[in-house]
Write a protein that holds these residues in place. Structure first.
Motif, mmCIF file in Angstrom:
data_model
loop_
_atom_site.group_PDB
_atom_site.id
_atom_site.type_symbol
_atom_site.label_atom_id
_atom_site.label_comp_id
_atom_site.label_asym_id
_atom_site.label_seq_id
_atom_site.Cartn_x
_atom_site.Cartn_y
_atom_site.Cartn_z
ATOM 1 N N LYS A 1 74.519 19.772 -6.240
ATOM 2 C CA LYS A 1 74.585 21.504 -6.344
ATOM 3 C C LYS A 1 73.246 21.870 -6.153
ATOM 4 C CE LYS A 1 73.456 22.637 -10.776
ATOM 5 N NZ LYS A 1 73.341 23.041 -12.069
ATOM 6 N N TYR A 2 73.378 22.897 -5.118
ATOM 7 C CA TYR A 2 72.132 23.533 -4.885
ATOM 8 C C TYR A 2 72.169 25.031 -4.808
ATOM 9 C CZ TYR A 2 74.879 24.596 -0.313
ATOM 10 O OH TYR A 2 75.700 25.265 0.586
ATOM 11 N N GLY A 3 70.833 25.366 -5.426
ATOM 12 C CA GLY A 3 70.526 26.878 -5.666
ATOM 13 C C GLY A 3 69.607 27.413 -4.652
ATOM 14 N N VAL A 4 69.905 28.370 -4.064
ATOM 15 C CA VAL A 4 69.188 29.146 -3.127
ATOM 16 C C VAL A 4 68.596 30.343 -3.507
ATOM 17 C CG1 VAL A 4 69.479 30.028 -0.642
ATOM 18 C CG2 VAL A 4 70.703 28.175 -1.455
ATOM 19 N N VAL A 5 67.003 30.599 -3.349
ATOM 20 C CA VAL A 5 66.557 31.641 -3.918
ATOM 21 C C VAL A 5 65.511 32.257 -3.040
ATOM 22 C CG1 VAL A 5 64.554 30.089 -4.624
ATOM 23 C CG2 VAL A 5 64.657 32.373 -5.870
#
Length: 352
Positions: free
Chosen positions: A122-126
């Motif tokens: 799971k990857y979150g991009v900010v």
């Protein structure tokens, strides 16, 4: 407000206070970064860092920082369209992805249940500016809360590792307000860990009630390594009195007088201090409030504790609610149900 991160930032801090985070080579087998566009920052967080966790089936959680999310998602959609909810990929593409993240959520877009080299990710991009702002100001108190817990840094092109010291110092400043005069080192890390869960809507129905205890127990040595020098800094100021550290039961005592209270408050993010001033009934400009919070405005430790708690609880409540809605929209119906059911199963087990 725009923040520019420079490698020269480290000159602002004593070398002795550098943040201690674990690092790994981005080319390690199974690294998801091999199939993604370039990024400026990346860290792994969550249960996969637990020393006793050997389950390869566990989802590996990433936070990734990029300079331009719209451009990055546009490129990633060309490379990995299957990572995204089908409705977002087909109806609005990268523009819709970033709009939902920024206008509905807290600026982070997550792609869960991504399979690569036989593992789940799971990857979150900010946006990097948003990441820096949250670290320094606790504006959303979302990613800053993640970085108060052990993480494994994979990529750090802009020295976020060093910048995060401000965040760790603020966490050590906030936690003692919620602890008695005497406590243990494990108590301190548990309270630091719980700061970003205060008011979190997920804790009502979709999180393990023992989550904080599990995190601290499983990663105590990592917490001790992260916070050792920050604690020693407060010990040198006689705000905290330490015994032998790196033991869960190691006793710590704190000075609860007004001078120590003001010292702790002075290291909180300026946004938190300004809102504390409003809670304390002061309608002065934010800059003046911040100045006075370091001096005469606080009349008692109880006032400081009460106002800080209200500010943090509201910040987390709003951010967690916004991100929950954004997450449901971003991952699509099937993955949303899959993710939520997994969380609720853990929560249910913790209550039975």
């Amino acid at each position: 407000m725009s923040y520019v991160v420079s490698r020269d930032f480290s000159m602002c801090f004593d070398v002795a206070f550098r943040v201690r985070m674990h690092s790994e080579n981005k080319d390690d087998p199974g690294s998801l970064l091999e199939c993604l566009p370039p990024i400026d920052f990346c860290c792994i967080y969550g249960s996969t860092l637990h020393p006793n966790n050997h389950e390869k089936s566990k989802m590996v959680d990433y936070i990734m920082g990029v300079s331009d999310p719209l451009q990055w998602h546009n490129e990633n959609l060309k490379m990995n369209k299957d990572h995204y909810a089908s409705w977002m990929a087909h109806l609005g593409g990268a523009k819709l992805v970033t709009q939902v993240a920024d206008k509905v959520g807290v600026g982070v877009h997550f792609n869960p249940f991504v399979t690569y080299t036989g593992r789940l990710f799971k990857y979150g991009v900010v946006r990097m500016n948003d990441l820096v702002e949250d670290i320094l100001q606790w504006k959303k108190f979302y990613l800053s809360g993640r970085l108060q817990k052990p993480v494994r840094v994979v990529v750090d092109n802009l020295d976020i590792n060093n910048l995060n010291y401000v965040n760790l110092r603020a966490a050590v400043s906030a936690a003692p307000f919620l602890l008695p005069a005497k406590f243990t080192e494990a108590n301190l890390y548990a309270k630091i860990c719980s700061l970003s869960y205060m008011g979190d809507v997920r804790m009502l129905f979709a999180e393990d009630r023992n989550k904080v205890k599990t995190i601290v127990t499983g990663q105590f040595d990592l917490f001790a390594s992260m916070y050792k020098q920050t604690l020693e800094g407060y010990a040198a100021k006689d705000v905290l009195k330490l015994s032998s550290l790196k033991r869960p039961s190691a006793p710590i005592s704190q000075d609860c007088d007004l001078a120590a209270t003001q010292t702790l408050v002075s290291s909180l993010p300026s946004r938190i201090k300004s809102e504390m001033g409003i809670k304390l009934g002061d309608n002065k400009p934010p800059i003046q409030i911040e100045q006075e919070l370091q001096g005469i405005l606080i009349n008692s430790r109880e006032d400081a504790t009460r106002s800080m708690t209200k500010v943090l609880r509201r910040t987390v409540l709003v951010s967690s609610a916004r991100q929950a809605v954004s997450g449901l929209l971003s991952v699509g119906g099937v993955n949303a149900a899959r993710y939520l059911s997994s969380k609720m199963r853990k929560a249910w087990k913790s209550w039975t």
